[in-house]
Design an enzyme around this catalytic site. Structure first.
Site, PDB file in Angstrom:
ATOM      1  N   SER A  74      18.397  12.039  37.815  1.00 31.73           N
ATOM      2  CA  SER A  74      19.518  11.141  37.478  1.00 31.73           C
ATOM      3  C   SER A  74      19.965  10.688  35.977  1.00 31.73           C
ATOM      4  O   SER A  74      19.097  10.686  35.288  1.00 31.73           O
ATOM      5  CB  SER A  74      19.926   9.630  38.327  1.00 31.73           C
ATOM      6  N   LYS A 121      27.553  15.644  51.336  1.00 30.65           N
ATOM      7  CA  LYS A 121      29.069  16.210  51.987  1.00 30.65           C
ATOM      8  C   LYS A 121      30.133  15.232  50.969  1.00 30.65           C
ATOM      9  O   LYS A 121      29.553  14.180  50.006  1.00 30.65           O
ATOM     10  CB  LYS A 121      30.093  15.257  53.290  1.00 30.65           C
ATOM     11  N   ILE A 156      25.388   6.291  47.032  1.00 30.26           N
ATOM     12  CA  ILE A 156      24.614   6.764  48.442  1.00 30.26           C
ATOM     13  C   ILE A 156      23.517   6.686  47.919  1.00 30.26           C
ATOM     14  O   ILE A 156      22.978   7.282  49.640  1.00 30.26           O
ATOM     15  CB  ILE A 156      25.902   8.506  48.921  1.00 30.26           C
ATOM     16  N   ASP A 173      37.609  11.887  50.242  1.00 28.48           N
ATOM     17  CA  ASP A 173      36.322  11.864  50.207  1.00 28.48           C
ATOM     18  C   ASP A 173      35.724  11.084  51.207  1.00 28.48           C
ATOM     19  O   ASP A 173      34.813  11.727  52.183  1.00 28.48           O
ATOM     20  CB  ASP A 173      35.938  10.679  48.774  1.00 28.48           C
TER      21      ASP A 173
END
Length: 311
Positions: free
Chosen positions: A39, A93, A17, A171
């Protein structure tokens, strides 16, 4: 007019994403400047990369804002670290794994004087605000949500979504709920639900939800990750002025079968414009209603066991 200085932002979680949506939106924006990433997996070529948010914040003090693209199970600690360091935070989200932890972050952001943005990107789809305006004039008589897709296509190899807290089919389904809670003129409440769990997974692969508002208007939602033919992301609303249909996840709109002219579909650029405005105005935006509906479904819904599922 003097040009505003861009806000120095970092990405945490360089996954699908982030690469597909967040980074292109940041690079195209004149309101943000990417300065670092953190990350466990990939890094952003050409920018400083770190293995943890703590290392990143310590090494790059000029960071002013952080976009969290890590799975929801790991978002609380990352958001807390950023807020304690005085950084503004955007959360992909769903904003967290539980309502309680997001509410705690909201209180922390207020104490720190930081912006916290629980982003719902589907609310920035071009059909959403025209649909909201129409339903303010013509209240819904009933709503049908069809959110059916092939998980193997849209979430290849993503094991976190099958873990507890990963939400499974919710999701993508929470995108529909984020649109629903934005466009409806009244609140709806879950009445009953069925959640189907593969025998070898901790999160559901399908869900059927039934809502109702205080006046008896009903909403039926069908979420399924097993669709391999006609994949759909539709919200169909019946009104006294005819049918309103949001298609393609809010990218298209039909009234009584007639396609409506909409603006360009730029969800994430719009989302980042809103984040910049929140920061400059000293405000937060933390609407938990979509996540609350999901929590209600897990609490109230009938859990059924299905056959084994493997990618």
């Amino acid at each position: 007019m003097k040009k505003k200085r861009p806000i120095k932002i970092a990405i945490v979680g360089v996954g699908k994403i982030a690469c597909d949506q967040h980074l292109p939106a940041i690079w195209a924006s004149d309101e943000f400047e990417l300065v670092a990433s953190a990350s466990l997996g990939d890094t952003v070529a050409g920018w400083p990369g770190f293995r943890s948010i703590d290392d990143m914040l310590a090494a790059v003090p000029k960071i002013e804002a952080v976009a969290l693209c890590v799975p929801p199970q790991y978002r609380y600690m990352a958001a807390r670290a950023a807020l304690l360091a005085g950084k503004h935070v955007l959360m992909e989200k769903p904003p967290g794994a539980t309502l309680s932890e997001v509410e705690d972050l909201q209180a922390l952001a207020a104490r720190q004087g930081c912006t916290l943005f629980a982003s719902w990107h589907s609310r920035h789809a071009p059909a959403v605000q025209p649909a909201k305006a129409f339903l303010a004039e013509w209240p819904p008589l009933g709503v049908q949500i069809i959110w059916r897709e092939d998980v193997r296509v849209w979430h290849p190899g993503q094991e976190w979504i099958w873990q507890a807290g990963g939400l499974g089919v919710f999701d993508p389904g929470i995108n529909a709920l984020s649109i629903l809670t934005e466009i409806l003129p009244s609140r709806v409440f879950l009445q009953r639900a069925t959640l189907g769990f593969p025998a070898n997974r901790a999160a559901p692969i399908m869900a059927e939800l039934f809502f109702q508002d205080a006046d008896g208007m009903q909403v039926h939602a069908d979420f399924d990750w097993r669709e391999t033919t006609q994949q759909r992301w539709d919200i169909v609303v019946q009104t006294a002025a005819g049918e309103l249909r949001l298609g393609d996840g809010g990218a298209s709109l039909w009234r009584q079968g007639v396609a409506q002219v909409l603006g360009e579909d730029k969800e994430y650029p719009s989302l980042y414009r809103h984040f910049a405005a929140l920061i400059r105005d000293g405000r937060s935006d933390v609407d938990l209603s979509p996540l609350r509906h999901v929590a209600d479904a897990f609490m109230l819904g009938l859990h059924t066991q299905l056959g084994l599922f493997d990618h």
